[in-house]
Scaffold this motif. Sequence first.
Motif, PDB file in Angstrom:
ATOM      1  N   ASN A  58       1.016  -1.257  -0.194  1.00 13.02           N
ATOM      2  CA  ASN A  58      -0.239  -0.002   0.016  1.00 13.02           C
ATOM      3  C   ASN A  58       0.444   1.600  -0.366  1.00 13.02           C
ATOM      4  N   ILE A  59       1.219   2.036  -1.086  1.00 14.17           N
ATOM      5  CA  ILE A  59       1.271   3.076  -1.502  1.00 14.17           C
ATOM      6  C   ILE A  59       1.271   4.081  -0.640  1.00 14.17           C
ATOM      7  N   PRO A  60      -0.061   4.806  -0.270  1.00 15.79           N
ATOM      8  CA  PRO A  60      -0.065   5.179   0.435  1.00 15.79           C
ATOM      9  C   PRO A  60       0.256   5.171   2.567  1.00 15.79           C
ATOM     10  N   ILE A  61       0.198   3.954   2.734  1.00 17.61           N
ATOM     11  CA  ILE A  61       0.275   3.865   3.748  1.00 17.61           C
ATOM     12  C   ILE A  61       1.626   4.154   4.107  1.00 17.61           C
ATOM     13  N   GLY A  62       2.608   3.835   2.769  1.00 21.98           N
ATOM     14  CA  GLY A  62       4.010   3.257   3.191  1.00 21.98           C
ATOM     15  C   GLY A  62       4.457   4.898   2.986  1.00 21.98           C
ATOM     16  N   THR A  63       3.961   6.083   2.033  1.00 18.50           N
ATOM     17  CA  THR A  63       4.706   7.331   2.453  1.00 18.50           C
ATOM     18  C   THR A  63       3.806   8.200   3.656  1.00 18.50           C
ATOM     19  N   PHE A  64       3.394   7.511   4.213  1.00 20.21           N
ATOM     20  CA  PHE A  64       2.860   7.905   5.944  1.00 20.21           C
ATOM     21  C   PHE A  64       3.607   7.464   6.696  1.00 20.21           C
ATOM     22  N   ASN A  65       4.297   6.538   6.689  1.00 22.82           N
ATOM     23  CA  ASN A  65       5.072   5.930   7.165  1.00 22.82           C
ATOM     24  C   ASN A  65       5.983   6.360   7.038  1.00 22.82           C
ATOM     25  N   THR A  66       7.079   6.867   5.895  1.00 30.67           N
ATOM     26  CA  THR A  66       8.341   7.483   5.571  1.00 30.67           C
ATOM     27  C   THR A  66       8.331   9.240   5.807  1.00 30.67           C
ATOM     28  N   ALA A  67       6.934   9.747   6.011  1.00 23.82           N
ATOM     29  CA  ALA A  67       6.753  10.795   6.469  1.00 23.82           C
ATOM     30  C   ALA A  67       6.581  10.822   8.550  1.00 23.82           C
ATOM     31  N   VAL A  68       5.693  10.009   8.857  1.00 23.87           N
ATOM     32  CA  VAL A  68       6.477   9.771  10.079  1.00 23.87           C
ATOM     33  C   VAL A  68       7.952   9.834  10.573  1.00 23.87           C
ATOM     34  N   LEU A  69       8.632   9.211  10.026  1.00 24.42           N
ATOM     35  CA  LEU A  69      10.136   8.516  10.205  1.00 24.42           C
ATOM     36  C   LEU A  69      11.319   9.963  10.029  1.00 24.42           C
ATOM     37  N   ILE A  70      10.467  10.555   8.720  1.00 21.89           N
ATOM     38  CA  ILE A  70      10.976  12.265   8.887  1.00 21.89           C
ATOM     39  C   ILE A  70      11.260  12.646   9.768  1.00 21.89           C
ATOM     40  N   PHE A 264      15.937   4.449   1.906  1.00 21.23           N
ATOM     41  CA  PHE A 264      16.525   3.528   0.767  1.00 21.23           C
ATOM     42  C   PHE A 264      15.204   2.526   0.292  1.00 21.23           C
ATOM     43  N   LEU A 265      14.434   1.919   1.856  1.00 23.32           N
ATOM     44  CA  LEU A 265      13.822   0.915   1.399  1.00 23.32           C
ATOM     45  C   LEU A 265      12.702   1.029   0.473  1.00 23.32           C
ATOM     46  N   PHE A 266      12.365   2.542   1.486  1.00 24.10           N
ATOM     47  CA  PHE A 266      10.546   2.366   0.338  1.00 24.10           C
ATOM     48  C   PHE A 266      10.331   2.512  -1.270  1.00 24.10           C
ATOM     49  N   PRO A 267      11.281   3.064  -1.591  1.00 21.62           N
ATOM     50  CA  PRO A 267      10.712   3.154  -2.935  1.00 21.62           C
ATOM     51  C   PRO A 267      11.716   1.412  -3.395  1.00 21.62           C
ATOM     52  N   VAL A 268      11.997   1.731  -2.625  1.00 22.43           N
ATOM     53  CA  VAL A 268      13.019   0.139  -3.449  1.00 22.43           C
ATOM     54  C   VAL A 268      11.688  -0.852  -3.989  1.00 22.43           C
ATOM     55  N   LEU A 269      11.039  -1.131  -2.556  1.00 29.95           N
ATOM     56  CA  LEU A 269      10.368  -2.193  -2.099  1.00 29.95           C
ATOM     57  C   LEU A 269       8.762  -1.822  -2.311  1.00 29.95           C
TER      58      LEU A 269
ATOM     59  N   ALA C  23      12.457  18.978   2.830  1.00 29.39           N
ATOM     60  CA  ALA C  23      13.134  19.260   1.697  1.00 29.39           C
ATOM     61  C   ALA C  23      13.133  17.287   1.586  1.00 29.39           C
ATOM     62  N   LEU C  24      12.734  16.919   2.583  1.00 33.54           N
ATOM     63  CA  LEU C  24      12.728  15.929   2.861  1.00 33.54           C
ATOM     64  C   LEU C  24      11.217  15.163   2.744  1.00 33.54           C
ATOM     65  N   LEU C  25      10.867  15.985   2.978  1.00 29.54           N
ATOM     66  CA  LEU C  25       8.866  16.240   2.540  1.00 29.54           C
ATOM     67  C   LEU C  25       8.782  16.257   1.012  1.00 29.54           C
ATOM     68  N   VAL C  26       9.642  16.926   0.503  1.00 29.51           N
ATOM     69  CA  VAL C  26       8.716  17.109  -0.670  1.00 29.51           C
ATOM     70  C   VAL C  26      10.038  16.318  -1.439  1.00 29.51           C
ATOM     71  N   GLY C  27      11.206  15.598  -1.592  1.00 30.20           N
ATOM     72  CA  GLY C  27      11.503  14.455  -1.736  1.00 30.20           C
ATOM     73  C   GLY C  27      10.890  13.332  -1.752  1.00 30.20           C
ATOM     74  N   THR C  28      10.266  13.220  -0.998  1.00 31.43           N
ATOM     75  CA  THR C  28       9.210  11.643  -0.267  1.00 31.43           C
ATOM     76  C   THR C  28       8.009  12.375  -1.288  1.00 31.43           C
ATOM     77  N   VAL C  29       7.541  13.408  -1.839  1.00 33.27           N
ATOM     78  CA  VAL C  29       6.431  13.386  -2.099  1.00 33.27           C
ATOM     79  C   VAL C  29       6.299  13.626  -4.051  1.00 33.27           C
ATOM     80  N   ILE C  30       7.881  13.696  -3.842  1.00 33.40           N
ATOM     81  CA  ILE C  30       8.647  13.812  -5.110  1.00 33.40           C
ATOM     82  C   ILE C  30       8.824  12.200  -6.027  1.00 33.40           C
ATOM     83  N   THR C  31       9.060  11.031  -5.430  1.00 37.98           N
ATOM     84  CA  THR C  31       9.618  10.243  -5.302  1.00 37.98           C
ATOM     85  C   THR C  31       8.388   9.301  -5.618  1.00 37.98           C
ATOM     86  N   VAL C  32       6.829   9.278  -4.651  1.00 39.55           N
ATOM     87  CA  VAL C  32       5.928   8.543  -4.571  1.00 39.55           C
ATOM     88  C   VAL C  32       5.244   9.011  -6.135  1.00 39.55           C
TER      89      VAL C  32
END
Lengths: 272, 611, 122
Positions: A58-70, A264-269, C23-32
Amino acid sequence: MDIPYTTQLREDTNLYNAKVGIWLFLASEVMLFGALFSSYILLRVGAPPGTFPHGLLNIPIGTFNTAVLITSSITVVMAWASLKMGNFGKFKFFQAITLLCALGFLTIKTFEYRDKFIHYEVWKNDGTRMTGHIEGNPWLWNTQTLSDKKLAAITFSPDAHHYAEPRKHDAEAKSDHGGHGAAVQIPAADIKRLSAFVPAHSTYFGIYFTLTALHALHVLGGAIVIGYLWGPGAKMWKTDPERFTNRIEVSGLFWHFVDLVWIFLFPVLYLL
Amino acid sequence: MQPTTTKETHHAAHEGHHDEPGFWRKYIFSTDHKIIGLQYGITGLIFLFFGFCLMLLMRWQIAYPGKAIPVVGELLYKLLGEEMVGKDALGKIGLMLPDLYNSFGAMHGTIMVFLAIVPIAFAAFGNYVVPLQIGAPDMAFPRVNMASYMCYFLGGVVMLASFFVPGGAAKSGWTSYSPLATVADLGHHWDGQTFWILGMVLLITSSLLGAVNFIATIIQLRAKGMTWMRLPFFVWAQFVTAFLLLLAFPPLEAAGVMQLMDNLFGTSFFLPTGLQVTGAPLPVSGGGSPLLWQHLFWFLGHPEVYVLILPAMGIVCEILANNTRKPIWGYKSLVYSVLVIGFLSFIVWAHHMYLTGMGTKIATFFQTTTMIISIPSVIILTCFFISLWGGSIRFNTPMLFALAFLPMFGIGGLTGLPLGFNYTDIHLHDTYYVIAHFHYVVAPGTIFALFAGIYYWYPKATGRFMNEFWGKVHFWTSLIFMNLIFQPMFAQGMAGLHRRMYDGGATYADAANVLGVPQAFIDMNKGISHAAWALGLAQIPFIINFFVSRTRGKKVASDNPWDATTLEWQTPTPPPHGNFPKPVEVYRSPYEYSVPGKSADFTPQNEPEKR
Amino acid sequence: MSDSHSHDHIAKHVRVYIIVFVALLVGTVITVGMYYVHFESVALTVAIAVIIATIKASLVAGFFMHLVSEKKSIYTVLAVTAFFFAGLMAITIWAMHDFPDNTADTQQPLPGAAAAPAPHVP
């Protein structure tokens, strides 16, 4: 003699001991995750066509998790900066958010895992394959379960498309499997193999679970250390503030590494 | 390095008034690097002996295939059951069955490499000597040090426990190649192989913690005046070794996790598609790669062998300088060579995999890097040989072992060359030639250096010498028997005798006239086995000497009985907690022996210049 | 004791941290977002994803982990590690894709002999 340079910086390296230690440890962690990433590449390139799933996470969930870690990454460095400026209250505040983010990440991951444990693939004797859900959403069934439970047939709700079909690039691609078809009965005798999306399903899920579980263990470990230093360990702020600040810096470095791995994990997987 | 804050002065003033810790804090849960070093040393020696005994039993089966093992055979049967120990043709209990032979083989390698040599060479000697030689009060992270020993100890317990699980210990070689490692015991999930992997994870963790500690200590805790180019070569060797462990072990840990998942969770990381086991397809997804395991294993496996040899070279260097009474020749060359070896060791690994169907380009790459890495190794050995020229050699026991190391390692190293060339390796791969090669480097190579180190540093740790006469007996018997064991194996290997064979090659007897191994080479097995048992007997004086000398050995007359220059000899005997009563300052390089114009034939590193 | 971080010094850093965070958040949005753009070439897709990830990672390492102001010794350790990691990955992939030519699998059968068996899967 006391051990020198626990807080004082050594003149020729300009470092204190624990900082050297943590960077060395992180170097070894780079090799650890690096070996797993290399394995991912090899397994993917070597996979027989149609056996390496794609688009099942699930990409939206993965994206959200990425934002959480950032977010947790900036709060952990702000916590250290607050201590450097002498503000213990702000440190407590930022670090609390870090811990909440860690908890949030792990919770979301748990739900992601559960989603996979109730999502199945069926290989039939005639060579066709279907992915979907079994009525009642049981956990972790496999081919053996059919004979263990002496089932004559399973009620299966297939997904709209199978991962081995050519990839679509529109609205359908947004959800992880594009909706359900009507439920069908599949006789057990027709089933060659039944598997949930568990490590044993394919090398993709094998490496997905290994990488994310190892990462999650690192998140948990880091959270425990940061939690300890936020709670009982915070006493040291009163007795030895420099050393305490260094501990926050060192644990923060570990935390950033954990975030780095996920970057790195998020885009790769999830995406590639 | 005077205390600069009131806190440090306060502490220094209280130095002498610490409450004496109780037995448990002092000897079992100690954070003092010297105690931890001794813990590693004693535990390591016990495992060395245990691994050695496994080989002694295997050698019976190799020399007398099909015959029950006398005396010990019945005991093995009682301990391990009928899956492992059977009856021979005469009905006598005690025949080593193939599974037991393979278990002993795999565990002999694993125990010797990971539970004996690395802990003794790196952890024991390193922990005891390195902080002393750099003038530090302890390691940078004493509690991490204790944790690393505990992990090692636990890992050892897990490995030993694996002998008693259903199916017996791991039996797929110390290299644990998949798919055999996964399918060897399909009936049991928690089998010996699983225990092996768990044990390895603990051992790898222990090594990683140790490596971090060593590197941080050497970077941060060198005393005033102890510049990088004034470090004893032993410290340089340990520094590079620590980097090898730090960066090479994690891929094996990753591979171990993946193999564990293959064993326990039915994944197929290393299981290819379409694998059949005893006629039936294995019910797994397939799609994995056995080669992937090999690459990840050998990525550690090759640096690992340098982990085995570099500390030994360090020990030999110290002893050679001390007993020739002259500086080591080529200190700078030694330092640069050891750094280059460390670096290159990461890019030679697939010379262990020449027979996996590699293409010519990649084989050429690895062959080239393998040949290049032999250059710094030869440089180091040459520097050692040249160091002997013009020396005033004292032939005490440590020096005898150190001297013997030189030609023995020379033989081991040179015989590695045909293995490094992929063309000749096609003939020699997996034969007894390989066994002879690596045992020469590790047994009369590294282990001799370890013996040398024990005899050399024993007086510093205990205040007494080990007995010289029995030391020399130990030396000569070990040297002779080790050569009698491994020399014939070169011939056996070149004649085609394959390794890891349960019956020592007796199978070939049937095919003697069809490119088989001539009987004469198989007959050598008997002589080799007898030499091995004799080597075992030859260790008895050493073991007795080691324990008895603690209380009955000749007492040292000073803190520096060998008249050595390095800092570990400038402490009280044994060194107290904190090592140096006052902070140390270093004024010169580590091997200032026989300096013209000085009154004594050695000058310690921390002796101030006389005005 | 011996570190020179004053209050203002840290305050300047805080501004940098916030910029990096955005910048990191923007990068994430671009990646997706890139996920929904289809490129014909697999290599290009992978390259773009890896480049974006590397930029994000460099921001975290450089600013959050203070590598931009860190000492040479740390850089050396990391550079050496990166080299070995790259080596492990690259050489292993190369090794698994370099096969001998003209093996039994790929030789043409002699006239009259049976056809060669199917090539093995790498």
